[in-house]
Design a protein around this motif. Structure first.
Motif, PDB file in Angstrom:
ATOM      1  N   VAL A  99      -6.601  19.522 -22.948  1.00 43.95           N
ATOM      2  CA  VAL A  99      -6.194  19.375 -21.658  1.00 43.95           C
ATOM      3  C   VAL A  99      -7.494  19.236 -20.613  1.00 43.95           C
ATOM      4  O   VAL A  99      -7.628  18.457 -19.926  1.00 43.95           O
ATOM      5  N   ALA A 100      -8.237  20.263 -20.943  1.00 43.80           N
ATOM      6  CA  ALA A 100      -9.422  20.272 -20.159  1.00 43.80           C
ATOM      7  C   ALA A 100     -10.396  18.983 -20.479  1.00 43.80           C
ATOM      8  O   ALA A 100     -11.127  18.462 -19.453  1.00 43.80           O
ATOM      9  N   ARG A 117     -11.133  10.533 -23.597  1.00 46.35           N
ATOM     10  CA  ARG A 117     -10.585  11.436 -22.661  1.00 46.35           C
ATOM     11  C   ARG A 117     -10.020  12.650 -23.501  1.00 46.35           C
ATOM     12  O   ARG A 117      -9.172  13.420 -23.197  1.00 46.35           O
ATOM     13  N   GLY A 118     -10.661  13.031 -24.557  1.00 45.49           N
ATOM     14  CA  GLY A 118     -10.277  14.253 -25.499  1.00 45.49           C
ATOM     15  C   GLY A 118      -9.313  14.221 -26.241  1.00 45.49           C
ATOM     16  O   GLY A 118      -8.739  15.201 -26.692  1.00 45.49           O
ATOM     17  N   ARG A 119      -8.693  13.072 -26.527  1.00 47.51           N
ATOM     18  CA  ARG A 119      -7.485  12.983 -27.394  1.00 47.51           C
ATOM     19  C   ARG A 119      -7.874  13.293 -28.632  1.00 47.51           C
ATOM     20  O   ARG A 119      -7.199  13.781 -29.561  1.00 47.51           O
ATOM     21  N   ALA A 175       4.841  18.428 -23.422  1.00 47.38           N
ATOM     22  CA  ALA A 175       5.076  16.850 -23.130  1.00 47.38           C
ATOM     23  C   ALA A 175       4.792  16.629 -21.770  1.00 47.38           C
ATOM     24  O   ALA A 175       4.161  15.500 -21.394  1.00 47.38           O
ATOM     25  N   LEU A 176       5.280  17.406 -20.873  1.00 47.47           N
ATOM     26  CA  LEU A 176       5.209  17.116 -19.330  1.00 47.47           C
ATOM     27  C   LEU A 176       3.818  17.395 -19.009  1.00 47.47           C
ATOM     28  O   LEU A 176       3.016  16.583 -18.329  1.00 47.47           O
ATOM     29  N   ALA A 177       3.012  18.455 -19.520  1.00 50.42           N
ATOM     30  CA  ALA A 177       1.770  18.656 -19.085  1.00 50.42           C
ATOM     31  C   ALA A 177       0.743  17.558 -19.643  1.00 50.42           C
ATOM     32  O   ALA A 177       0.215  17.006 -18.535  1.00 50.42           O
ATOM     33  N   LEU A 178       1.081  16.974 -20.935  1.00 51.28           N
ATOM     34  CA  LEU A 178       0.153  16.063 -21.245  1.00 51.28           C
ATOM     35  C   LEU A 178       0.601  14.564 -20.782  1.00 51.28           C
ATOM     36  O   LEU A 178      -0.444  13.924 -20.292  1.00 51.28           O
ATOM     37  N   ALA A 179       1.759  14.263 -20.559  1.00 52.47           N
ATOM     38  CA  ALA A 179       2.140  13.041 -19.676  1.00 52.47           C
ATOM     39  C   ALA A 179       1.327  13.262 -18.221  1.00 52.47           C
ATOM     40  O   ALA A 179       1.074  12.075 -17.914  1.00 52.47           O
ATOM     41  N   VAL A 180       1.103  14.420 -17.762  1.00 54.60           N
ATOM     42  CA  VAL A 180       0.656  14.251 -16.334  1.00 54.60           C
ATOM     43  C   VAL A 180      -0.978  14.274 -16.507  1.00 54.60           C
ATOM     44  O   VAL A 180      -1.359  13.391 -15.579  1.00 54.60           O
ATOM     45  N   ALA A 215      -0.230  21.008 -14.198  1.00 49.49           N
ATOM     46  CA  ALA A 215      -0.279  20.891 -15.931  1.00 49.49           C
ATOM     47  C   ALA A 215      -0.925  22.206 -16.477  1.00 49.49           C
ATOM     48  O   ALA A 215      -0.563  22.850 -17.357  1.00 49.49           O
ATOM     49  N   GLY A 216      -1.728  22.789 -15.520  1.00 46.27           N
ATOM     50  CA  GLY A 216      -2.536  23.907 -16.197  1.00 46.27           C
ATOM     51  C   GLY A 216      -1.385  25.206 -16.127  1.00 46.27           C
ATOM     52  O   GLY A 216      -1.403  26.001 -16.844  1.00 46.27           O
ATOM     53  N   GLY A 217      -0.485  25.286 -15.102  1.00 45.84           N
ATOM     54  CA  GLY A 217       0.816  26.050 -15.218  1.00 45.84           C
ATOM     55  C   GLY A 217       1.443  26.102 -16.230  1.00 45.84           C
ATOM     56  O   GLY A 217       1.972  26.890 -16.890  1.00 45.84           O
ATOM     57  N   LEU A 218       1.830  24.780 -16.964  1.00 44.80           N
ATOM     58  CA  LEU A 218       2.710  24.419 -17.856  1.00 44.80           C
ATOM     59  C   LEU A 218       1.965  25.120 -19.206  1.00 44.80           C
ATOM     60  O   LEU A 218       2.829  25.675 -19.946  1.00 44.80           O
ATOM     61  N   VAL A 219       0.865  24.878 -19.183  1.00 42.77           N
ATOM     62  CA  VAL A 219       0.082  25.111 -20.631  1.00 42.77           C
ATOM     63  C   VAL A 219       0.111  26.661 -20.632  1.00 42.77           C
ATOM     64  O   VAL A 219      -0.037  27.382 -21.814  1.00 42.77           O
TER      65      VAL A 219
END
Length: 570
Positions: free
Chosen positions: A211-212, A335-337, A162-167, A190-194
Motif C-alpha cells: 500500500v505504501a 506502483r508496488g504491485r 479490497a476497499l483499501a486497495l481499490a482506493v 485506506a491507511g485506516g482500513l489497513v
C-alpha cells in the motif's frame, strides 16, 4: 453483461441472506457466539461488557446458549468483556438491532457487494469491460461468497482490504487522480482500513508495504503522510479504547477463557469459578505469552504444511481460492504491485510458523479463513491492459478448473459444512479423490475418534465410516460400505494385523489384504496387511518426534456390519 451478471449474483446472495434463518443450522461454530453477543451488546447496551442480560437476550433470540463464548478479564473476573476485536461487532450492530438472527448475514452481504462493485470499478481502468466478470469470478469462483452466512470477522477483513486497495490503485496510472485534499483523505481512509485489518491479526500488517509502495507522482510525500496518519490514528484510537475498556491493549491480551454449556456461563451458573479461571491462569488464552509463539517447526513439517496450504483437501487455496491466479494474467509490477504477493507470502509464513498445526482457522473454518483476508490482495496484481479475448479465456479456464471443488457450494450455497453423518459438506467427491488429506492439522473436521492407545497406533477417521464401538477398541463399518482411516505410529510399519469378528467378511478390501490368507485365532479372523509406503511423515501436535502416517481405504461387500480392529505386528 459483466455488470449485469455481477449485480444479479450479488442480489441473489442478498436475497438468500434476508430469507435465511441461521437457527436452521445445528449450532454456532468457532467464534460466532462471541461476535454475535458482542454485536448485540453494542447494539442494545452500547458497551463491550458481558452481563447476564446479554446472555438472556442471546438465548431468547437464538433459542440456544452461546457455546464457545470467549470472554476476557484483566481484574480476575470482576469485569468481563468479549475477547474479540470490536470492529466487526460495530459493523454488525445496526443490522442485528433490526434483524437479530438474519442481521449478520445481511451485513456481510452488503459489505461484500460494496467491496465487489468498488473493486470492479478500479480494475476497469486496466481490464475494461472484463473487470466486472473478473470480479464475479474472484467472489463466486472461490469460497469467499459462502462466508456471508458465518458470523466470523474474516470476510469483513477481506472486504476492508479490497476497499483499501481499490482506493489506492484507482485511476489508470495512479497519479492522474491526485487532486489535493480529496485524494489525501482517500489515502488516509485506506491507511485506516489497513490498520483495522492489522489490529485483528498482526501478520496482516505486511500489507502496509505494498500500500505504501502504491504512492506515486509528485504528491508521493503527501500521500505517504496521509496513509501513515490514517493508519496511526486508527491504531492509536483502538489501543486507547481497548485499554480503557479491557485494561489491556488488545482483545488478545490479558486472560481469556471459553465458556460452554458443560462449563456453565458467568452470572448465569453459580458453579462457574471466575476467580480461578481468570486469576490463576494469567495470560491464558492469549495469542502471545510463554509457550504461545513458535513451534520450532521442522523443514519436513513446513514442506507438508506448504503442500496442504496449496492443495489440501479441506484448506488448500488451490481448490478453494483458485481465482487468485487470475490477476497474474494481467500482472504489472508498477506502483508496488510486485509487493502484493510478497506481503501475502510473508503473512502466510507467519501463520505457518506460529500456527504450524492450525494455519487455516480451526474447527469453525470454511476452507482457510486465515488466508481469506489476504485473498483480495492478489486481485490487484492485475495492473496492465489485456486483450478482451485473453481475459475472457482466463476467466473461463479458472471457473472450469474450480468447478469440481466448488460444486457443493454452488449447488447449495447455504450448505452447512458438517452434514449429519459427520462429513465436511463443502468438500466434493473430486476433492476427496484427488487431493491429499491434511495430516498435520489438529482441529480438522471430520475429527472422528482420535486415540493414541490402539495398541500403540493413532487412528483417525477421514470419512463418516467406520465408527468406534465397545469403548473405542473396536470399529464398526456398515454393511456393504467403505471408509477411510489414517493410522499413525512412532516407527515405520512393516505389517499390520487386521482382526475381524466372525462371520468372515465378503469382498474385504484394506490395502494389502486382497491376496492375504486369513487365519482364525482366539475366535477372531486375522489378516496380515502390508501398509505400503507412508502417506506422510512429520511431527504431530502432541509429539516432538516424527510420526509415520498411513492412509487406508477399507471396504466390504457383506450384508452384516463389519467389526474390526488394527494392531501393529510385533
Amino acid at each position: 453483461m459483466g455488470w449485469a451478471g455481477l449485480v444479479l449474483l450479488l442480489a441473489a446472495l442478498l436475497a438468500g441472506a434476508v430469507t435465511f434463518d441461521r437457527r436452521e443450522w445445528r449450532g454456532l461454530l468457532g467464534d460466532e457466539a462471541t461476535y454475535l453477543m458482542q454485536s448485540q451488546s453494542l447494539a442494545w447496551d452500547q458497551d463491550l461488557r458481558y452481563t447476564a442480560d446479554d446472555f438472556r437476550r442471546f438465548r431468547d433470540q437464538w433459542d440456544r446458549p452461546p457455546d464457545g463464548l470467549i470472554l476476557q478479564s484483566s481484574d480476575g473476573g470482576d469485569t468481563l468483556v468479549y475477547g474479540k476485536p470490536f470492529f466487526y461487532g460495530l459493523w454488525l450492530a445496526p443490522f442485528v438491532r433490526i434483524a437479530p438472527v438474519r442481521g449478520a448475514a445481511i451485513a456481510n452481504t452488503v459489505l461484500l457487494a460494496f467491496a465487489a462493485i468498488v473493486t470492479a470499478r478500479t480494475l476497469k481502468a486496466h481490464l475494461g469491460a472484463m473487470a466486472p466478470l473478473w470480479t464475479t469470478v474472484f467472489v463466486f469462483g472461490s469460497v469467499l461468497f459462502a462466508h456471508v452466512w458465518w458470523a466470523h470477522a474474516d470476510l469483513f477483513l477481506a472486504c476492508l482490504l479490497a476497499l483499501a486497495l481499490a482506493v489506492v490503485y484507482r485511476g489508470p496510472g495512479g497519479s492522474e487522480e491526485d487532486s489535493g485534499p480529496a485524494r489525501a483523505r482517500s489515502w488516509a481512509f485506506a491507511g485506516g482500513l489497513v490498520a483495522v485489518v492489522t489490529l485483528s491479526r498482526p501478520f496482516y500488517g505486511a500489507l502496509l508495504l505494498p500500500v505504501a509502495l502504491a504512492t506515486s507522482g509528485a504528491r508521493r510525500r503527501k500521500q505517504l503522510l496521509a496513509l501513515g496518519g490514517g493508519f496511526l490514528l486508527v491504531l492509536g484510537l483502538s489501543l486507547a479504547a481497548n485499554f480503557a475498556v479491557r485494561g489491556t491493549w488488545t482483545a488478545y491480551g490479558a486472560t481469556r477463557a471459553g465458556f460452554y454449556s458443560h462449563t456453565g456461563f458467568p452470572e448465569i451458573d453459580s458453579a462457574v469459578a471466575l476467580e480461578k479461571r481468570f486469576s490463576e491462569r494469567p495470560g491464558a488464552g492469549a495469542w502471545v505469552g510463554e509457550g504461545k509463539l513458535g513451534y520450532h517447526i521442522s523443514p519436513r513439517l513446513l514442506a507438508y504444511d506448504l503442500l496442504y496450504f496449496l492443495s489440501g483437501r479441506h484448506v488448500g487455496i488451490g481448490p478453494y481460492f483458485l481465482p487468485f491466479l487470475l490477476g497474474f494474467a494481467a500482472f504489472s509490477p508498477r506502483r508496488g504491485r510486485w509487493a502484493l504477493p510478497v506481503a501475502v507470502a510473508l503473512a502466510t509464513a507467519g501463520f505457518l510458523y506460529v500456527r504450524a498445526f492450525n494455519f487455516y482457522g480451526g474447527g469453525g473454518a470454511l476452507a482457510n479463513r486465515y488466508f481469506l483476508p489476504l485473498y483480495p490482495a492478489l486481485w490487484f496484481v492485475a495492473g496492465r491492459r489485456i486483450r478482451t479475448r485473453r481475459a475472457l479465456g482466463a476467466a473461463v479456464i479458472v471457473v472450469l478448473a474450480a468447478a469440481p471443488f466448488l460444486w457443493p457450494l454452488w449447488s447449495e450455497p447455504r450448505r452447512y459444512p458438517l452434514v449429519e453423518d459427520g462429513a465436511t459438506g463443502y468438500v466434493s467427491r473430486t476433492a476427496r479423490a484427488l487431493l491429499p488429506y491434511e495430516t498435520s492439522l489438529s482441529h480438522l473436521k471430520p475429527a472422528g475418534r482420535e486415540d493414541r492407545n490402539h495398541h500403540g497406533l493413532w487412528i483417525k477417521f477421514l470419512a463418516p465410516e467406520p465408527r468406534p464401538v465397545s469403548g473405542g477398541d473396536w470399529f464398526r463399518l456398515s454393511p456393504a460400505s467403505s471408509g477411510e482411516i489414517l493410522v499413525g505410529h512412532s516407527r515405520p510399519l512393516e505389517e499390520l494385523i487386521l482382526e475381524v469378528r466372525p462371520p468372515a467378511p465378503r469382498g474385504l478390501h484394506l490395502k494389502g489384504t486382497e491376496s492375504g490368507e486369513p487365519r482364525v485365532r482366539e475366535g477372531l479372523i486375522r489378516y496380515l496387511v502390508d501398509p505400503g509406503r507412508p502417506t506422510a511423515r512429520h511431527r504431530m501436535w502432541w509429539t516432538r518426534n516424527d510420526v509415520w502416517l498411513y492412509r487406508f481405504e477399507i471396504a466390504h461387500e457383506g450384508v452384516e456390519p463389519l467389526l474390526f480392529r488394527l494392531r501393529p505386528r510385533r
